[in-house]
Design an enzyme around this catalytic site. Structure first.
Site, PDB file in Angstrom:
ATOM      1  N   TYR A   1       0.810  -1.225   0.000  1.00  0.00           N
ATOM      2  CA  TYR A   1       0.000   0.000   0.000  1.00  0.00           C
ATOM      3  C   TYR A   1       0.841   1.273   0.000  1.00  0.00           C
ATOM      4  CZ  TYR A   1      -3.679  -3.304   1.095  1.00  0.00           C
ATOM      5  OH  TYR A   1      -4.551  -4.357   1.051  1.00  0.00           O
TER       6      TYR A   1
ATOM      7  N   HIS B   1      -4.640   6.193  -1.012  1.00  0.00           N
ATOM      8  CA  HIS B   1      -5.259   6.065   0.306  1.00  0.00           C
ATOM      9  C   HIS B   1      -4.247   6.253   1.439  1.00  0.00           C
ATOM     10  CE1 HIS B   1      -9.261   5.470   1.590  1.00  0.00           C
ATOM     11  NE2 HIS B   1      -9.285   4.164   1.760  1.00  0.00           N
TER      12      HIS B   1
ATOM     13  N   PHE C   1      -5.858  -1.325   9.241  1.00  0.00           N
ATOM     14  CA  PHE C   1      -6.451  -1.120   7.915  1.00  0.00           C
ATOM     15  C   PHE C   1      -7.485  -0.005   8.040  1.00  0.00           C
ATOM     16  CE2 PHE C   1      -4.461  -5.187   7.235  1.00  0.00           C
ATOM     17  CZ  PHE C   1      -3.822  -4.967   6.031  1.00  0.00           C
TER      18      PHE C   1
ATOM     19  N   ASN D   1     -10.561   0.824   7.208  1.00  0.00           N
ATOM     20  CA  ASN D   1     -11.958   0.769   7.643  1.00  0.00           C
ATOM     21  C   ASN D   1     -12.139   0.578   9.145  1.00  0.00           C
ATOM     22  OD1 ASN D   1     -12.304   0.959   4.921  1.00  0.00           O
ATOM     23  ND2 ASN D   1     -13.281  -1.030   4.665  1.00  0.00           N
TER      24      ASN D   1
ATOM     25  N   ASN E   1     -14.236   5.908   4.515  1.00  0.00           N
ATOM     26  CA  ASN E   1     -14.519   4.843   5.478  1.00  0.00           C
ATOM     27  C   ASN E   1     -13.670   4.912   6.738  1.00  0.00           C
ATOM     28  OD1 ASN E   1     -16.581   3.714   3.972  1.00  0.00           O
ATOM     29  ND2 ASN E   1     -15.203   2.365   2.852  1.00  0.00           N
TER      30      ASN E   1
END
Length: 189
Positions: free
Chosen positions: A17, A22, A67, A69, A115
């Site tokens: 990532y 994000h 993570f 969320n 989120n």
């Protein structure tokens, strides 16, 4: 009396990532830590954290490892443990509703489409905390939103975002030393 500020950058843990849209919150925290010689390496509260000072005030820098969320679990644990007022918790994250590289600072507000922010609002039961949003733009026609936010920037977009990350680091110092109102009037152009 010294105040303690908690600065949280949102992102997803793991090498795959790194440098994705994000993860601009993580990128901002990395630069902030480097600028103020704060090593963000201790695993506590489901986050990598670093402790130090910015402009004479104590700070905790945190990169939740839950993570995106589930970011709220980590933020709630940190805020509860240190018992800081929510006005001293600064969240930095990506925003698809802002053009790529645009910076927007607010003293409070909803989660919008994010989120990670939804999780934070749910877990701390408030939207009254400062946030620094870094625009990543909207997905191109036909792109799935999840695929888009986990994609990497094109070279020109990366330059614009790096400029915003630099400004976001300055804005954190500004919030800490001069307050949110002053910071908003300076950076929300």
């Amino acid at each position: 009396m010294d105040r303690l500020f908690i600065v949280v950058g949102l992102g997803n843990p793991g090498k795959k990532y790194d440098n994705t849209r994000h993860n601009v919150g993580f990128d901002t925290l990395d630069l902030l830590g480097a600028r103020h010689c704060i090593k963000i390496s201790k695993l506590k509260f489901k986050a990598l954290i670093g402790e130090g000072s910015i402009d004479g005030q104590r700070v905790i820098l945190a990169k939740p490892q839950t993570f995106m969320n589930l970011s709220g679990e980590s933020v709630r644990d940190i805020a509860d443990w240190y018992k800081v007022p929510l006005s001293d918790v600064i969240i930095i994250y990506d925003d698809i509703d802002l053009d790529t590289g645009k910076l927007r600072i607010r003293s409070k507000g909803s989660a919008g489409t994010h989120n990670g922010m939804r999780s934070i609002l749910y877990h701390i039961q408030s939207e009254n905390f400062p946030r620094i949003r870094i625009g990543i733009g909207r997905p191109p026609e036909g792109w799935d939103l999840a695929d888009y936010v986990l994609s990497r920037f094109k070279e020109d977009e990366r330059r614009a975002v790096n400029t915003s990350i630099d400004l976001a680091v300055e804005a954190v110092s500004s919030i800490i030393s001069g307050g949110i109102e002053t910071t908003m009037s300076k950076y929300n152009k």
